[in-house]
Design an enzyme around this catalytic site. Structure first.
Site, PDB file in Angstrom:
ATOM      1  N   GLU A  25      53.061  68.368  12.013  1.00  0.00           N
ATOM      2  CA  GLU A  25      53.558  69.743  12.162  1.00  0.00           C
ATOM      3  C   GLU A  25      54.727  70.001  11.211  1.00  0.00           C
ATOM      4  OE1 GLU A  25      53.356  72.583  13.464  1.00  0.00           O
ATOM      5  OE2 GLU A  25      52.036  72.540  15.198  1.00  0.00           O
ATOM      6  N   ARG A 107      59.685  71.318  25.501  1.00  0.00           N
ATOM      7  CA  ARG A 107      60.161  70.651  24.303  1.00  0.00           C
ATOM      8  C   ARG A 107      60.169  71.638  23.141  1.00  0.00           C
ATOM      9  NH1 ARG A 107      56.114  70.526  20.698  1.00  0.00           N
ATOM     10  NH2 ARG A 107      53.993  70.010  21.350  1.00  0.00           N
ATOM     11  N   ASN A 109      59.386  73.224  19.582  1.00  0.00           N
ATOM     12  CA  ASN A 109      58.161  73.356  18.810  1.00  0.00           C
ATOM     13  C   ASN A 109      58.537  73.885  17.422  1.00  0.00           C
ATOM     14  OD1 ASN A 109      55.344  72.853  18.988  1.00  0.00           O
ATOM     15  ND2 ASN A 109      54.947  75.048  19.119  1.00  0.00           N
ATOM     16  N   ASN A 155      55.605  79.444  18.233  1.00  0.00           N
ATOM     17  CA  ASN A 155      55.067  78.792  17.057  1.00  0.00           C
ATOM     18  C   ASN A 155      55.545  79.438  15.758  1.00  0.00           C
ATOM     19  OD1 ASN A 155      53.594  76.348  16.727  1.00  0.00           O
ATOM     20  ND2 ASN A 155      52.209  77.055  18.335  1.00  0.00           N
ATOM     21  N   ASP A 205      48.773  79.071  14.975  1.00  0.00           N
ATOM     22  CA  ASP A 205      49.815  78.052  15.137  1.00  0.00           C
ATOM     23  C   ASP A 205      50.952  78.331  14.150  1.00  0.00           C
ATOM     24  OD1 ASP A 205      51.243  75.670  15.503  1.00  0.00           O
ATOM     25  OD2 ASP A 205      49.448  74.542  15.978  1.00  0.00           O
TER      26      ASP A 205
END
Ligand code: CA
Length: 290
Positions: A25, A107, A109, A155, A205
């Site tokens: 990511e 958490r 991102n 995101n 995303d």
């Protein structure tokens, strides 16, 4: 295929010679180092692919959602439920700021910095429960502000070439949103739909913005990067062999390469870092200025 700065790339994505991630990511090109950084979220690991092809990585001790360069050197990582600094030279990790999120529930991102060096990063609930995430802003004075409480999976974040529009993806909304933006003050206008992406298990995303104002949206579960024109209309795709395409970032000395992260899952080569030449250059990432 060892020199990310010079290796031949075409329009078709090719795997790059770096370790495979479980959940790759947050790619970001650091021009000052001619290097690409990205994260493997559950591993809490920050990866670096240098211009000479060298790979290095560091653990930050908590799930690492996003990494950005720091104007004064080093990195800031949105990790766990807060922000930490990482010094690649030594591997030293130090807390920088916390948020209101509970590590038991959520958490960090995706995240990105604006032109003035404000670091926007959001959370998601471990169980992806709707409303379990929050978009935060870490200012250069290290204060943390809640921007959007009760989002789903926070995101992709990006800005238009003139920095007057901010883009934001809550994956659970199957949508890219757009807000008017004042890069001087950080003031954000009304959030409104920009483009619909995905359905069911296919979700938008991460994203990157090109110099023509087009958006390149990673489509989780969809095996592709979807390009949207500045009006939000579909305008081309890059197909990947892995279904779970997580994010992308422009980079290279001419900002003409697109680096694409993926995650384990259906298809082939999940978790691989890919590179290609999408045919249009992108906008540089901004460093955190705190
Ligand atoms: Ca993401």
């Amino acid at each position: 295929m060892t020199l990310p700065s010079t290796e031949p790339l075409g329009a078709e994505p090719v795997p790059l010679p770096v370790p495979v991630s479980e959940l790759g990511e947050g790619p970001v090109w650091v021009a000052a180092e001619t290097a690409l950084y990205w994260v493997d979220i559950p591993a809490g690991r920050v990866h670096r692919l240098a211009g000479d092809g060298g790979h290095a990585s560091w653990e930050v001790g908590a799930p690492a959602g996003a990494v950005v360069p720091r104007a004064g050197g080093g990195l800031v990582v949105a990790a766990g439920t807060g922000f930490v600094t990482l010094e690649p030279a030594t591997g030293a990790v130090a807390p920088l700021a916390g948020t209101t999120a509970s590590p038991a529930d959520a958490r960090m991102n995706d995240g990105a910095c604006d032109l003035a060096g404000r670091f926007y990063a959001g959370t998601m609930a471990h169980d992806e429960a709707p409303g379990g995430g929050t978009l935060y802003r870490l200012d250069p004075d290290r204060s943390v502000t809640e921007i959007y409480p009760r989002v789903g999976v926070s995101n992709g974040i990006g800005w238009s070439p003139d920095n007057r529009q901010m883009y934001y993806i809550d994956s659970l909304e199957y949508r890219v949103d757009v807000m008017d933006y004042d890069p001087l003050t950080g003031q954000i206008g009304e959030r409104r739909p920009f483009a619909a992406v995905g359905a069911g298990d296919v979700q938008p995303d991460g994203l990157a913005v090109d110099s023509d104002g087009g958006l390149w949206v990673a489509v989780w579960g969809g095996g592709m990067i979807q390009r949207l024109d500045p009006a939000g209309r579909p305008a081309g795709q890059i197909r990947l062999p892995a279904a779970n395409v997580t994010s992308c970032a422009f980079g290279g000395p001419d900002m003409d390469r697109l680096y694409i992260t993926t995650a384990a899952g259906p298809g082939r080569l999940g978790g691989t870092l890919f590179g290609c030449l999408p045919g249009v250059p992108g906008l540089p990432a901004h460093p955190f200025r705190g």
